[in-house]
Design a protein around this motif. Structure first.
Motif, mmCIF file in Angstrom:
data_model
loop_
_atom_site.group_PDB
_atom_site.id
_atom_site.type_symbol
_atom_site.label_atom_id
_atom_site.label_comp_id
_atom_site.label_asym_id
_atom_site.label_seq_id
_atom_site.Cartn_x
_atom_site.Cartn_y
_atom_site.Cartn_z
ATOM 1 N N LYS A 1 0.826 -1.203 0.000
ATOM 2 C CA LYS A 1 0.000 0.000 0.000
ATOM 3 C C LYS A 1 0.864 1.259 0.000
ATOM 4 O O LYS A 1 0.596 2.209 -0.748
ATOM 5 C CB LYS A 1 -0.918 -0.014 1.224
ATOM 6 N N ARG A 2 1.903 1.246 0.828
ATOM 7 C CA ARG A 2 2.785 2.409 0.896
ATOM 8 C C ARG A 2 3.519 2.616 -0.431
ATOM 9 O O ARG A 2 3.674 3.754 -0.902
ATOM 10 C CB ARG A 2 3.796 2.221 2.034
ATOM 11 N N ASN A 3 4.006 1.546 -1.017
ATOM 12 C CA ASN A 3 4.706 1.663 -2.301
ATOM 13 C C ASN A 3 3.779 2.192 -3.391
ATOM 14 O O ASN A 3 4.177 3.002 -4.235
ATOM 15 C CB ASN A 3 5.286 0.311 -2.712
ATOM 16 N N ALA A 4 2.519 1.744 -3.362
ATOM 17 C CA ALA A 4 1.557 2.203 -4.364
ATOM 18 C C ALA A 4 1.282 3.697 -4.196
ATOM 19 O O ALA A 4 1.169 4.438 -5.187
ATOM 20 C CB ALA A 4 0.262 1.403 -4.244
ATOM 21 N N MET A 5 1.179 4.150 -2.946
ATOM 22 C CA MET A 5 0.933 5.568 -2.700
ATOM 23 C C MET A 5 2.120 6.408 -3.142
ATOM 24 O O MET A 5 1.953 7.481 -3.743
ATOM 25 C CB MET A 5 0.626 5.806 -1.220
ATOM 26 N N GLU A 6 3.329 5.941 -2.856
ATOM 27 C CA GLU A 6 4.530 6.659 -3.286
ATOM 28 C C GLU A 6 4.589 6.729 -4.812
ATOM 29 O O GLU A 6 4.939 7.767 -5.386
ATOM 30 C CB GLU A 6 5.779 5.966 -2.745
ATOM 31 N N SER A 7 4.203 5.636 -5.463
ATOM 32 C CA SER A 7 4.200 5.616 -6.928
ATOM 33 C C SER A 7 3.188 6.621 -7.484
ATOM 34 O O SER A 7 3.474 7.346 -8.445
ATOM 35 C CB SER A 7 3.867 4.207 -7.425
ATOM 36 N N GLU A 8 2.019 6.698 -6.856
ATOM 37 C CA GLU A 8 1.009 7.660 -7.283
ATOM 38 C C GLU A 8 1.504 9.087 -7.064
ATOM 39 O O GLU A 8 1.296 9.969 -7.904
ATOM 40 C CB GLU A 8 -0.296 7.420 -6.524
ATOM 41 N N LEU A 9 2.166 9.323 -5.920
ATOM 42 C CA LEU A 9 2.687 10.647 -5.623
ATOM 43 C C LEU A 9 3.718 11.063 -6.660
ATOM 44 O O LEU A 9 3.740 12.220 -7.115
ATOM 45 C CB LEU A 9 3.292 10.660 -4.221
ATOM 46 N N ARG B 1 6.960 6.062 4.097
ATOM 47 C CA ARG B 1 5.977 6.334 5.142
ATOM 48 C C ARG B 1 4.649 6.689 4.479
ATOM 49 O O ARG B 1 4.560 6.823 3.252
ATOM 50 C CB ARG B 1 6.446 7.453 6.054
ATOM 51 N N ASP B 2 3.624 6.861 5.288
ATOM 52 C CA ASP B 2 2.303 7.217 4.776
ATOM 53 C C ASP B 2 2.361 8.633 4.191
ATOM 54 O O ASP B 2 2.582 9.608 4.914
ATOM 55 C CB ASP B 2 1.284 7.154 5.919
ATOM 56 N N MET B 3 2.145 8.751 2.898
ATOM 57 C CA MET B 3 2.268 10.033 2.208
ATOM 58 C C MET B 3 0.905 10.655 1.901
ATOM 59 O O MET B 3 0.769 11.471 0.986
ATOM 60 C CB MET B 3 3.069 9.852 0.912
ATOM 61 N N THR B 4 -0.121 10.314 2.707
ATOM 62 C CA THR B 4 -1.474 10.803 2.441
ATOM 63 C C THR B 4 -1.529 12.325 2.435
ATOM 64 O O THR B 4 -2.161 12.931 1.558
ATOM 65 C CB THR B 4 -2.451 10.253 3.486
ATOM 66 N N GLN B 5 -0.889 12.968 3.414
ATOM 67 C CA GLN B 5 -0.966 14.424 3.501
ATOM 68 C C GLN B 5 -0.387 15.081 2.257
ATOM 69 O O GLN B 5 -0.982 16.010 1.688
ATOM 70 C CB GLN B 5 -0.252 14.940 4.751
ATOM 71 N N ALA B 6 0.762 14.613 1.810
ATOM 72 C CA ALA B 6 1.391 15.196 0.621
ATOM 73 C C ALA B 6 0.547 14.950 -0.624
ATOM 74 O O ALA B 6 0.330 15.860 -1.440
ATOM 75 C CB ALA B 6 2.787 14.614 0.444
ATOM 76 N N LEU B 7 0.058 13.719 -0.767
ATOM 77 C CA LEU B 7 -0.729 13.381 -1.951
ATOM 78 C C LEU B 7 -2.018 14.199 -1.999
ATOM 79 O O LEU B 7 -2.410 14.716 -3.063
ATOM 80 C CB LEU B 7 -1.046 11.884 -1.938
ATOM 81 N N THR B 8 -2.672 14.355 -0.854
ATOM 82 C CA THR B 8 -3.922 15.124 -0.801
ATOM 83 C C THR B 8 -3.673 16.588 -1.144
ATOM 84 O O THR B 8 -4.435 17.203 -1.902
ATOM 85 C CB THR B 8 -4.551 15.010 0.598
ATOM 86 N N ALA B 9 -2.608 17.169 -0.578
ATOM 87 C CA ALA B 9 -2.309 18.574 -0.855
ATOM 88 C C ALA B 9 -2.042 18.801 -2.341
ATOM 89 O O ALA B 9 -2.564 19.751 -2.944
ATOM 90 C CB ALA B 9 -1.113 19.020 -0.021
ATOM 91 N N VAL B 10 -1.237 17.950 -2.930
ATOM 92 C CA VAL B 10 -0.891 18.113 -4.349
ATOM 93 C C VAL B 10 -2.136 17.965 -5.222
ATOM 94 O O VAL B 10 -2.355 18.744 -6.166
ATOM 95 C CB VAL B 10 0.198 17.099 -4.741
ATOM 96 N N LYS B 11 -2.982 16.980 -4.915
ATOM 97 C CA LYS B 11 -4.194 16.783 -5.704
ATOM 98 C C LYS B 11 -5.150 17.970 -5.595
ATOM 99 O O LYS B 11 -5.951 18.205 -6.503
ATOM 100 C CB LYS B 11 -4.894 15.497 -5.272
ATOM 101 N N HIS B 12 -5.064 18.712 -4.488
ATOM 102 C CA HIS B 12 -5.890 19.902 -4.325
ATOM 103 C C HIS B 12 -5.223 21.143 -4.922
ATOM 104 O O HIS B 12 -5.763 22.249 -4.799
ATOM 105 C CB HIS B 12 -6.193 20.148 -2.844
ATOM 106 N N GLY B 13 -4.061 20.978 -5.520
ATOM 107 C CA GLY B 13 -3.414 22.092 -6.187
ATOM 108 C C GLY B 13 -2.517 22.926 -5.306
ATOM 109 O O GLY B 13 -2.319 24.122 -5.564
ATOM 110 N N TYR B 14 -1.938 22.306 -4.266
ATOM 111 C CA TYR B 14 -1.050 23.020 -3.350
ATOM 112 C C TYR B 14 0.323 22.365 -3.324
ATOM 113 O O TYR B 14 0.465 21.162 -3.562
ATOM 114 C CB TYR B 14 -1.617 22.994 -1.923
ATOM 115 N N ALA B 15 1.301 23.177 -2.992
ATOM 116 C CA ALA B 15 2.599 22.624 -2.607
ATOM 117 C C ALA B 15 2.575 22.408 -1.107
ATOM 118 O O ALA B 15 2.141 23.284 -0.350
ATOM 119 C CB ALA B 15 3.717 23.584 -2.981
#
Length: 660
Positions: A39-47, A102-116
């Motif tokens: 799951k973590r690897n998949a999230m990192e790949s998506e990020l 690590r869990d990259m949910t916060q970074a992925l969510t921010a980027v998808k919302h158009g933020y750095a």
């Protein structure tokens, strides 16, 4: 018949259940660790697909020290606003123990919302250089960090801050610097960032009523806060080398486990960290930091509290703010006082851009609310709320200039009424229309234990029959419930108090059964008239909801050290044996509905340990003493000594003292 089928038939005749054909005799269970890694690897790949990732960027401060930052920004190429998260905790992108991202949910969510998203490490932690002071150095570091990030070519120059606990507590003082790039802020569970405001001199939750909150002892040790001696990479280590090294070094201290149930008892309390093998540092030692360290030795009005990163009243905040608080956090009332202070002192337009949400949960547990949210033994019902949508709606409005349907519907104050288990809206805190009602303590002199004769009544008794008890620092009332965090196995939340209420050093006062439900929403306080054989001692109270079946759940609590009863900016005042002294506790806020048939109860004692340190009753420094004396304490109640609790009652409520 094939051999496998014959064997299966034979097994069936012997009473065995055949799960699958031979040779596979049993199905293997999935490996949770492998699933998590995948799951973590998949999230990192998506990020990696949606974000430009720039990790282990070392940002220079004005004194030459380097602070570590990780940056995640959209691949669109547009200039984007920044969400800034600064923390003393470990955000290394690689989970060294797991061997995966690590869990990259916060970074992925921010980027998808158009933020750095810019994550930055506090000074003196992990990859960042320098010496750590609680709350870091926001008056210098935050300025330098904001200047650096707002000048990057990929940003529109607008920054909003977010975070909970230590990731929020530095924000208020930084916002008060009025940096033009810092447009808005979102503080969550931020009590330890508030110094003095209104009647509160908690100095970042270090004190309550002048008694030390012991959570910082275990927090400082368990999280390796006193890490003045720690491994560091050379200052000239390249970014590529730091990124590579991050896969096998996260620099997180691995503190040996401590049995805090025993460790908190050590005297003197200034040596508690030393006694468990911890290093010297800001808790107990003078240090080369802005406040000088040696926190345990400071009084609530020590000038050192004004030299660090705490926000104090008088430091104007003039930015739109989104404030999250919770009823069972360490210190909700100074948080609410800070919110009200900003609404009172900001420019009119900005004062109208302050929004508060007060949830019925423990410290930073907002998103852990469920359909049946339990806080200890208390069922809060369905306390869920979509905080993430509100936060991003907020940032969309203030950092992008977009309309926000979520924000359009949001009241200035949204608070959860416990007991009624529902959200309510208001334009102010306390809510408009609330009134104050007073209930007076009374007894025939035997309010000790829940089997005593203590009452809460509409008028003070005609004659004084004081309730007496013995407070022995060697046998304090143990903490059971209340607001708090980060303190070993101490149980915070709401719990049945009946077993504790059999102690003779707890005075119990209660109303008759209520004929009609009543909502208390706002501050409450207790005024006691007391005497003591000791030079100094503490008094405590708990507000409790008693069900018809006898269950007694704590709602809120407070403490007051008698030497500070005249205020922290006044000379210390000592108890005089035989003389009655008046003490009014600092206000404490709640929102609670007492149902018909329930009783309102107040427990009074002199300790709540280890949430608060024990008063050793000597009149000495307390923190450097290794023994105490027994105090013979008493609560008086009559027309001359009207001990009482003052409650904030919502309109259309039956008087709280009404009986069947």
């Amino acid at each position: 018949m094939k051999h496998g089928s014959a064997l299966a038939a034979a097994m069936a005749t012997l009473g065995f259940t055949v799960l699958s054909a031979m040779p596979a005799m049993a199905q293997q269970k999935p490996d949770p660790q492998a699933e998590l890694i995948a799951k973590r690897n998949a999230m990192e790949s998506e990020l990696e697909k949606v974000a430009i990732i720039d990790r282990k960027v070392m940002v220079k401060m004005r004194d030459g020290k380097l602070m570590a930052a990780d940056i995640y920004r959209p691949r669109s190429g547009d200039k984007v606003p920044i969400i800034f998260s600064r923390t003393p905790y470990n955000f290394n992108f690689w989970d060294v123990k797991l061997g995966a991202p690590r869990d990259m949910t916060q970074a992925l969510t921010a980027v998808k919302h158009g933020y750095a998203l810019v994550e930055m490490q506090e000074r003196g932690h992990f990859f960042s250089q320098g010496n750590y002071d609680i709350l870091g150095m926001p008056l210098s570091d935050a300025r330098d960090e904001l200047k650096w990030m707002s000048s990057q070519p990929w940003t529109n120059g607008k920054v909003g801050t977010t975070g909970c606990s230590s990731t929020a507590e530095w924000q208020l003082a930084a916002v008060a610097q009025n940096d033009p790039s810092l447009v808005t802020f979102n503080v969550q569970g931020f009590g330890a960032g508030v110094g003095k405001v209104g009647p509160y001199d908690e100095q970042g939750n270090w004190y309550r009523g002048g008694a030390m909150q012991m959570l910082f002892i275990s927090w400082i040790y368990d999280y390796g806060i006193q890490n003045q001696v720690r491994p560091l990479f050379p200052a000239n280590t390249s970014q590529a080398e730091l990124i590579n090294a991050s896969h096998f070094f996260d620099l997180a201290p691995q503190m040996p486990a401590v049995d805090w149930d025993k460790a908190f008892w050590h005297l003197p309390e200034q040596d508690i960290i030393k006694a468990v093998g911890g290093p010297p540092g800001i808790y107990d030692t003078r240090m080369p930091v802005a406040t000088g360290g040696n926190m345990v030795a400071r009084a609530p009005n020590d000038p050192a509290w004004n030299k660090g990163g705490l926000w104090h009243e008088g430091e104007k905040i003039n930015k739109p703010g989104l404030w999250f608080m919770s009823w069972f956090d360490v210190s909700v009332s100074p948080n609410l006082a800070a919110y009200n202070e900003v609404r009172k002192t900001a420019d009119k337009a900005v004062a109208d851009q302050q929004y508060a949400v007060i949830a019925p949960v423990l410290h930073c547990a907002y998103n852990r609310a469920t359909e049946h949210t339990m806080v200890g033994d208390m069922d809060m019902g369905d306390a869920r709320f979509n905080y993430n949508d509100l936060v991003y709606g907020w940032f969309d409005h203030y950092l992008k200039g977009e309309d926000s349907p979520m924000l359009d519907k949001q009241p200035k104050v949204m608070y959860y009424v416990m007991g009624a288990n529902r959200w309510k809206n208001a334009q102010t805190w306390p809510p408009a229309g609330a009134t104050t009602q007073e209930l007076y303590f009374g007894s025939a002199g035997s309010a000790n234990t829940l089997y005593g004769d203590g009452t809460l009544q509409a008028a003070a008794p005609g004659s004084d029959q004081p309730d007496r008890f013995v407070y022995d620092p060697a046998n304090p009332v143990p903490t059971l419930g209340g607001g708090g965090c980060c303190q070993g196995k101490v149980k915070f939340g709401s719990y049945d108090q009946r077993e504790q209420e059999t102690r003779n050093d707890i005075l119990v006062y209660q109303t008759d059964a209520l004929t009609k439900g009543v909502e208390l929403s706002g501050p409450l306080t207790v005024t006691l008239y007391v005497d003591s054989s000791a030079k100094d001692t503490d008094f405590t109270f708990k507000l409790i909801d008693v069900s018809p079946d006898g269950r007694a759940l704590n709602v809120t609590e407070n403490i007051q050290r008698m030497r500070y009863r005249n205020g922290y900016d006044k000379p210390l005042v000592w108890m005089q044996p035989g003389n009655v002294a008046k003490v009014t506790f600092q206000p404490i806020d709640t929102a609670y509905y007492f149902k018909p048939g329930h009783r309102l109860r107040v427990d009074v004692s002199s300790s709540n340990f280890p949430r608060f340190d024990r008063n050793l009753n000597t009149g000495g420094n307390n923190y450097d003493e290794d023994h105490g004396v027994i105090a013979h304490n008493a609560v008086h109640h009559d027309a001359q000594y009207p001990s009482k609790i003052s409650l904030t009652v919502m309109p259309d409520a039956e008087p709280v003292g009404a009986s069947d």
